[in-house]
Enzyme design. Structure first.
Site, PDB file in Angstrom:
ATOM      1  N   CYS A 148     -29.916 -37.182  49.744  1.00  0.00           N
ATOM      2  CA  CYS A 148     -28.493 -37.458  49.728  1.00  0.00           C
ATOM      3  C   CYS A 148     -27.715 -36.164  49.558  1.00  0.00           C
ATOM      4  O   CYS A 148     -28.241 -35.166  49.112  1.00  0.00           O
ATOM      5  CB  CYS A 148     -28.174 -38.413  48.604  1.00  0.00           C
TER       6      CYS A 148
ATOM      7  N   ARG B 284     -15.711 -44.301  53.392  1.00  0.00           N
ATOM      8  CA  ARG B 284     -16.779 -45.103  52.764  1.00  0.00           C
ATOM      9  C   ARG B 284     -16.274 -45.761  51.486  1.00  0.00           C
ATOM     10  O   ARG B 284     -16.775 -46.813  51.098  1.00  0.00           O
ATOM     11  CB  ARG B 284     -17.969 -44.200  52.394  1.00  0.00           C
TER      12      ARG B 284
ATOM     13  N   LYS C 283     -15.626 -50.460  44.422  1.00  0.00           N
ATOM     14  CA  LYS C 283     -16.689 -50.415  45.435  1.00  0.00           C
ATOM     15  C   LYS C 283     -18.073 -50.534  44.804  1.00  0.00           C
ATOM     16  O   LYS C 283     -18.908 -51.309  45.269  1.00  0.00           O
ATOM     17  CB  LYS C 283     -16.589 -49.094  46.209  1.00  0.00           C
ATOM     18  N   ASN C 284     -18.313 -49.768  43.746  1.00  0.00           N
ATOM     19  CA  ASN C 284     -19.669 -49.740  43.193  1.00  0.00           C
ATOM     20  C   ASN C 284     -20.049 -51.041  42.498  1.00  0.00           C
ATOM     21  O   ASN C 284     -21.228 -51.396  42.450  1.00  0.00           O
ATOM     22  CB  ASN C 284     -19.853 -48.541  42.261  1.00  0.00           C
TER      23      ASN C 284
ATOM     24  N   ARG D 286     -31.950 -37.811  44.710  1.00  0.00           N
ATOM     25  CA  ARG D 286     -31.622 -39.012  43.943  1.00  0.00           C
ATOM     26  C   ARG D 286     -32.812 -39.962  43.934  1.00  0.00           C
ATOM     27  O   ARG D 286     -32.899 -40.896  44.723  1.00  0.00           O
ATOM     28  CB  ARG D 286     -30.372 -39.692  44.528  1.00  0.00           C
TER      29      ARG D 286
ATOM     30  N   ASP E  67     -18.178 -38.976  39.400  1.00  0.00           N
ATOM     31  CA  ASP E  67     -17.432 -39.310  40.615  1.00  0.00           C
ATOM     32  C   ASP E  67     -15.976 -38.837  40.575  1.00  0.00           C
ATOM     33  O   ASP E  67     -15.259 -38.955  41.570  1.00  0.00           O
ATOM     34  CB  ASP E  67     -17.472 -40.829  40.869  1.00  0.00           C
TER      35      ASP E  67
HETATM   36  C1  UD1 Z   1     -24.148 -44.645  40.775  1.00  0.00           C
HETATM   37  C2  UD1 Z   1     -22.910 -44.669  41.625  1.00  0.00           C
HETATM   38  C3  UD1 Z   1     -22.457 -43.255  41.923  1.00  0.00           C
HETATM   39  C4  UD1 Z   1     -22.289 -42.466  40.641  1.00  0.00           C
HETATM   40  C5  UD1 Z   1     -23.528 -42.566  39.759  1.00  0.00           C
HETATM   41  C6  UD1 Z   1     -23.346 -41.943  38.382  1.00  0.00           C
HETATM   42  C7  UD1 Z   1     -23.176 -46.699  42.891  1.00  0.00           C
HETATM   43  C8  UD1 Z   1     -23.445 -47.317  44.214  1.00  0.00           C
HETATM   44  N1  UD1 Z   1     -23.207 -45.371  42.858  1.00  0.00           N
HETATM   45  O1  UD1 Z   1     -25.171 -44.002  41.530  1.00  0.00           O
HETATM   46  O2  UD1 Z   1     -21.235 -43.312  42.643  1.00  0.00           O
HETATM   47  O3  UD1 Z   1     -22.048 -41.116  40.950  1.00  0.00           O
HETATM   48  O4  UD1 Z   1     -23.885 -43.952  39.561  1.00  0.00           O
HETATM   49  O5  UD1 Z   1     -22.276 -42.554  37.731  1.00  0.00           O
HETATM   50  O6  UD1 Z   1     -22.897 -47.364  41.919  1.00  0.00           O
HETATM   51  N2  UD1 Z   1     -32.151 -41.064  38.317  1.00  0.00           N
HETATM   52  C9  UD1 Z   1     -33.509 -40.859  38.243  1.00  0.00           C
HETATM   53  N3  UD1 Z   1     -34.331 -41.877  38.613  1.00  0.00           N
HETATM   54  C10 UD1 Z   1     -33.854 -43.093  39.035  1.00  0.00           C
HETATM   55  C11 UD1 Z   1     -32.467 -43.285  39.107  1.00  0.00           C
HETATM   56  C12 UD1 Z   1     -31.626 -42.249  38.730  1.00  0.00           C
HETATM   57  O7  UD1 Z   1     -33.965 -39.781  37.867  1.00  0.00           O
HETATM   58  O8  UD1 Z   1     -34.665 -43.983  39.342  1.00  0.00           O
HETATM   59  C13 UD1 Z   1     -31.220 -39.979  37.924  1.00  0.00           C
HETATM   60  C14 UD1 Z   1     -30.346 -39.483  39.088  1.00  0.00           C
HETATM   61  O9  UD1 Z   1     -30.997 -38.512  39.855  1.00  0.00           O
HETATM   62  C15 UD1 Z   1     -29.148 -38.935  38.344  1.00  0.00           C
HETATM   63  C16 UD1 Z   1     -29.021 -39.870  37.136  1.00  0.00           C
HETATM   64  O10 UD1 Z   1     -30.296 -40.504  36.984  1.00  0.00           O
HETATM   65  O11 UD1 Z   1     -29.398 -37.644  37.874  1.00  0.00           O
HETATM   66  C17 UD1 Z   1     -27.961 -40.920  37.246  1.00  0.00           C
HETATM   67  O12 UD1 Z   1     -28.087 -41.610  38.477  1.00  0.00           O
HETATM   68  P1  UD1 Z   1     -27.666 -43.135  38.650  1.00  0.00           P
HETATM   69  O13 UD1 Z   1     -26.793 -43.548  37.500  1.00  0.00           O
HETATM   70  O14 UD1 Z   1     -28.875 -43.937  38.947  1.00  0.00           O
HETATM   71  O15 UD1 Z   1     -26.778 -43.065  39.946  1.00  0.00           O
HETATM   72  P2  UD1 Z   1     -26.691 -44.146  41.100  1.00  0.00           P
HETATM   73  O16 UD1 Z   1     -26.893 -45.519  40.543  1.00  0.00           O
HETATM   74  O17 UD1 Z   1     -27.508 -43.702  42.257  1.00  0.00           O
END
Ligand code: UD1
Length: 430
Positions: free
Chosen positions: A117, A397, A22-23, A122, A305
């Site tokens: 979320c 989802r 999915k991701n 996030r 996850d």
């Molecule tokens: C993706 C996955 C999600 C998974 C996560 C971590 C998708 C659609 N979702 O989420 O299922 O749980 O990776 O493997 O692929 N952060 C910041 N600033 C940013 C972006 C992230 O501080 O601009 C922080 C987040 O709060 C979190 C960490 O970085 O603590 C990792 O998040 P991130 O890897 O970005 O997760 P997602 O891409 O949202």
């Protein structure tokens, strides 16, 4: 309101086929609009998040042709609207990938700011930092992010935190920037590699995906491609933990065993046997399971996850385990629900201390989010008696035909949408 009703206690036995990731699919679908030519995507999981994103893409003018449940043709030549409405972003955060895709292709994108979320705050500051470094002007007003640029110019970007979303979003925009971009401290998740491979198959020039330094040389146009998405490592891991919790023997097929190494390592530590085959893994849980320690980390660490599903198994494994969540701040919402099923779990800050109990008792519980919902289903499958899981739209989802795949492994589970159907299930299994 649909629910899962489960009569627990049957070991899962047999083979299960894993769907596309999915991701990876969410980012690949968004990236598919970056060419005016037609892109064919295969091994698409048929889950709600994917269908919402396809609707969002249709909403801005992309032509979406479903060939069958797992294949789609996308043509982005008729895109007329560079604004992605809140209606979509509130249902699925990952529609923010359209920001990188539209900015790269059209030098402009407007996407609603993702809201709060259920697994913690996030932020997307790193995505925006990356776009700014490429020369885009990024404004946030009235809940809408506007990114625009006359020119996108390659840049050297260091991500302060390892972020899957920021890595992919920046990689997409940089693919069509002028010159060279280097992303340091990039995420290394298999789906980051899959998106890079997909973009490269469209003519992008991305090297180093899967390491923490990704180098991109921008190209002026991307072209048609046909691409098959990698298997979903989280769906696979969920079935592996379900096999463990029910003392089963399950062969999880259509997987890349390397992507499952962290999950496999933990299953071995708690006493399961795991056999790695070419494109399958077999999990056998014939002995009593024992405690362990786990900390979630970016890939190749143990995935956040998979954290709730692992906890659901540890709660019925002997001894005291600890589970440390280091990625998201609010990912223990399922603990109260597992407690209602008899688990003994204490959460202190970002650590769950789990004292193994002999087993679960069936209860009525609610899925607080996608993966937590899967963990409750695992608990229900292992429980003594009947469990009903509410709010299963979260689970839908990200899991394709979850109840069907589990039933094929011998689970007594059904999706019901009324009290009458629930009673019918109870009569059937009594
Ligand atoms: C993706 C996955 C999600 C998974 C996560 C971590 C998708 C659609 N979702 O989420 O299922 O749980 O990776 O493997 O692929 N952060 C910041 N600033 C940013 C972006 C992230 O501080 O601009 C922080 C987040 O709060 C979190 C960490 O970085 O603590 C990792 O998040 P991130 O890897 O970005 O997760 P997602 O891409 O949202």
């Amino acid at each position: 309101m649909e629910q899962y009703v489960i009569k627990g206690g049957t070991p899962l036995v047999g083979e299960v086929e894993i769907s596309g990731a999915k991701n990876a699919a969410l980012a690949i679908l968004a990236a598919a609009i970056m060419t005016d030519e037609t892109v064919t995507i295969e091994n698409l999981p048929n889950v709600r998040d994917i269908n919402v994103l396809l609707d969002a893409m249709e909403g801005i003018g992309a032509n979406i042709e479903r060939i069958d449940t797992h294949r789609v043709k996308i043509n982005g030549s008729m895109i007329h609207d560079l604004t992605v409405a809140y209606e979509y972003i509130k249902k699925i955060r990952a529609s923010y990938y359209l920001l990188g895709a539209l900015l790269g292709k059209y030098r402009r994108a407007e996407v609603a700011l993702p809201g709060g979320c259920d697994i913690g705050s996030r932020p997307i500051d790193l995505h925006l930092k990356g776009f700014r470094a490429l020369g885009a002007k990024v404004d946030i007003q009235h809940g809408l992010i506007t990114a625009s640029a006359d020119k996108l110019i390659g840049s050297h970007i260091y991500l302060d935190k390892v972020s899957v979303g920021a890595t992919i979003n920046i990689m997409m925009a940089a693919s069509m920037a002028e010159g060279k971009t280097i992303i340091e401290n990039a995420a290394k998740e298999p789906h980051v590699v899959d998106v890079a491979n997909f973009l490269n198959s469209m003519g992008a020039n991305i090297r180093g995906a899967g390491t923490d330094v990704i180098r991109i040389v921008g190209v002026s146009r991307l072209h048609r491609t046909e691409y098959s998405i990698i298997p979903d490592q989280i769906e696979a891991g969920t079935f592996m933990f379900a096999a463990a919790a029910t003392k089963g023997d399950v062969t999880v097929k259509n997987v890349i065993p390397k992507h499952l190494e962290a999950t496999t390592a933990k299953l071995l530590e708690i006493g399961c046997e795991v056999e790695e085959l070419d494109d399958a893994v077999r999990v056998v849980a014939s002995k009593p399971l024992c405690h362990t320690q786990v900390t979630t980390l970016p890939y190749p660490g143990f995935p956040t996850d998979m954290q709730p599903q692992m906890s659901a198994v540890l709660a019925i494994s002997g001894g005291t385990s600890t589970v440390t969540e280091s990625i998201f701040e609010n990912r223990f919402k399922y603990v109260d629900e597992l407690t209602r099923m008899g688990a003994q779990i204490k959460v202190e800050s970002n650590i769950a201390i789990i004292t193994g109990v002999g087993g679960y008792m069936g209860a009525r519980v609610s899925a607080p989010d996608l993966r937590a919902g899967a963990a409750l289903v695992i608990a229900g499958l292992a429980a003594d008696g009947i469990t009903t899981v509410d709010d299963i739209y979260y689970i839908e989802r990200g899991y394709e035909e979850f109840e069907t795949k589990l039933s094929e492994l011998g689970a007594q589970i059904e999706k019901v949408s009324s009290e009458k159907e629930l009673q019918k299930f109870k009569l059937k299994i009594s």
